[in-house]
Motif scaffolding. Structure first.
Motif, PDB file in Angstrom:
ATOM      1  N   GLU A  95       0.751  -1.176  -0.032  1.00 53.84           N
ATOM      2  CA  GLU A  95       0.201   0.098   0.038  1.00 53.84           C
ATOM      3  C   GLU A  95       1.077   1.257   0.021  1.00 53.84           C
ATOM      4  O   GLU A  95       0.190   2.440  -0.392  1.00 53.84           O
ATOM      5  CB  GLU A  95      -0.920   0.002   1.326  1.00 53.84           C
ATOM      6  CG  GLU A  95      -2.053  -0.804   1.079  1.00 53.84           C
ATOM      7  CD  GLU A  95      -2.876  -1.319   2.296  1.00 53.84           C
ATOM      8  OE1 GLU A  95      -2.805  -0.488   3.245  1.00 53.84           O
ATOM      9  OE2 GLU A  95      -3.833  -2.082   2.258  1.00 53.84           O
ATOM     10  N   GLU A  98       1.645   1.726  -3.501  1.00 51.31           N
ATOM     11  CA  GLU A  98       0.258   2.118  -4.162  1.00 51.31           C
ATOM     12  C   GLU A  98      -0.032   3.325  -4.083  1.00 51.31           C
ATOM     13  O   GLU A  98      -0.417   4.267  -4.850  1.00 51.31           O
ATOM     14  CB  GLU A  98      -0.727   1.328  -3.999  1.00 51.31           C
ATOM     15  CG  GLU A  98      -2.044   1.393  -4.650  1.00 51.31           C
ATOM     16  CD  GLU A  98      -3.040   0.423  -4.349  1.00 51.31           C
ATOM     17  OE1 GLU A  98      -4.297   0.833  -4.487  1.00 51.31           O
ATOM     18  OE2 GLU A  98      -2.981  -0.667  -3.568  1.00 51.31           O
ATOM     19  N   TYR A  99       0.181   3.991  -2.742  1.00 48.94           N
ATOM     20  CA  TYR A  99      -0.217   5.305  -2.346  1.00 48.94           C
ATOM     21  C   TYR A  99       0.739   6.538  -2.289  1.00 48.94           C
ATOM     22  O   TYR A  99       0.504   7.451  -1.834  1.00 48.94           O
ATOM     23  CB  TYR A  99      -1.069   5.022  -1.080  1.00 48.94           C
ATOM     24  CG  TYR A  99      -2.296   4.234  -1.117  1.00 48.94           C
ATOM     25  CD1 TYR A  99      -3.408   4.283  -2.138  1.00 48.94           C
ATOM     26  CD2 TYR A  99      -2.590   3.010  -0.227  1.00 48.94           C
ATOM     27  CE1 TYR A  99      -4.474   3.458  -1.976  1.00 48.94           C
ATOM     28  CE2 TYR A  99      -3.331   2.236  -0.099  1.00 48.94           C
ATOM     29  CZ  TYR A  99      -4.456   2.332  -1.146  1.00 48.94           C
ATOM     30  OH  TYR A  99      -5.436   1.576  -1.334  1.00 48.94           O
ATOM     31  N   HIS A 106       2.711   5.147   6.535  1.00 49.27           N
ATOM     32  CA  HIS A 106       1.283   4.419   6.442  1.00 49.27           C
ATOM     33  C   HIS A 106       1.368   3.249   7.864  1.00 49.27           C
ATOM     34  O   HIS A 106       0.116   3.137   8.333  1.00 49.27           O
ATOM     35  CB  HIS A 106       1.494   3.599   5.171  1.00 49.27           C
ATOM     36  CG  HIS A 106       0.409   2.808   4.773  1.00 49.27           C
ATOM     37  ND1 HIS A 106      -0.924   3.352   4.809  1.00 49.27           N
ATOM     38  CD2 HIS A 106       0.210   1.572   4.563  1.00 49.27           C
ATOM     39  CE1 HIS A 106      -1.603   2.716   4.553  1.00 49.27           C
ATOM     40  NE2 HIS A 106      -1.139   1.342   4.151  1.00 49.27           N
ATOM     41  N   VAL A 148      -2.514   8.480   4.436  1.00 47.89           N
ATOM     42  CA  VAL A 148      -2.614   7.731   3.275  1.00 47.89           C
ATOM     43  C   VAL A 148      -4.119   7.930   2.698  1.00 47.89           C
ATOM     44  O   VAL A 148      -4.818   7.549   3.515  1.00 47.89           O
ATOM     45  CB  VAL A 148      -2.202   6.346   3.402  1.00 47.89           C
ATOM     46  CG1 VAL A 148      -2.319   5.489   2.213  1.00 47.89           C
ATOM     47  CG2 VAL A 148      -0.687   6.259   3.916  1.00 47.89           C
ATOM     48  N   MET A 150      -6.827   6.291   0.981  1.00 44.39           N
ATOM     49  CA  MET A 150      -7.167   4.837   0.413  1.00 44.39           C
ATOM     50  C   MET A 150      -8.606   4.741  -0.032  1.00 44.39           C
ATOM     51  O   MET A 150      -9.298   5.514   0.201  1.00 44.39           O
ATOM     52  CB  MET A 150      -6.967   3.760   1.704  1.00 44.39           C
ATOM     53  CG  MET A 150      -5.646   3.722   2.246  1.00 44.39           C
ATOM     54  SD  MET A 150      -5.106   2.548   3.252  1.00 44.39           S
ATOM     55  CE  MET A 150      -6.631   1.731   4.198  1.00 44.39           C
TER      56      MET A 150
END
Length: 150
Positions: A95, A98-99, A106, A148, A150
């Protein structure tokens, strides 16, 4: 009291001293939430996808790994056993990429998310989700940690 159990050695590859980092961030959150004086007992399991997958299936009937799970035991009161938080290093790494967030940011965010669940915050209903997200954003901004998205 903060109890840390490092179940996956992968944590040492992404955070120099994961136990110290988690203890420090939890203590900062307890101060920011103005509940440090309660001295709650919180257990943190620093694991990987295989453990979180198993826990997610067993407790939530979700047959997949997840980034964080919280298991609350007692309502907040002096020296209560507030509960357990389990986080997956594998999800955090994936993640973070991804972010476009740092591993530390995170990890800090997911620990806060888990802690808020222990304190009774939820995101099942839209109004509850808004309240929880606002508190997360406020605390993360105060600490100058990128939240983050999401």
């Amino acid at each position: 009291m903060i109890e840390i159990s490092i179940h996956s050695d992968k944590w040492y590859n992404v955070i120099d001293d994961p136990e110290k980092f988690v203890k420090n961030i939890i203590n900062v959150y307890l101060e920011k939430l103005k509940i440090a004086n309660y001295q709650p007992i919180i257990s943190i399991l620093m694991a990987d996808d295989s453990v979180l997958h198993k826990l997610n299936l067993e407790h939530r009937s979700q047959d997949k790994p997840t980034n964080v799970l919280s298991f609350s035991y007692e309502k907040l009161s002096p020296e209560c056993f507030l509960g357990d938080i389990a986080i997956s290093v594998d999800r955090i790494i994936a993640e973070s990429v991804e972010y476009e967030a740092s591993i530390l940011s995170h990890t800090a965010y997911l620990i806060l998310h888990g802690l808020l669940h222990l304190l009774g915050y939820d995101h099942e209903q839209e109004d509850e989700e808004t309240k929880m997200q606002s508190l997360e954003e406020e605390i993360m901004a105060e600490l100058n940690i990128k939240k983050v998205l999401m």
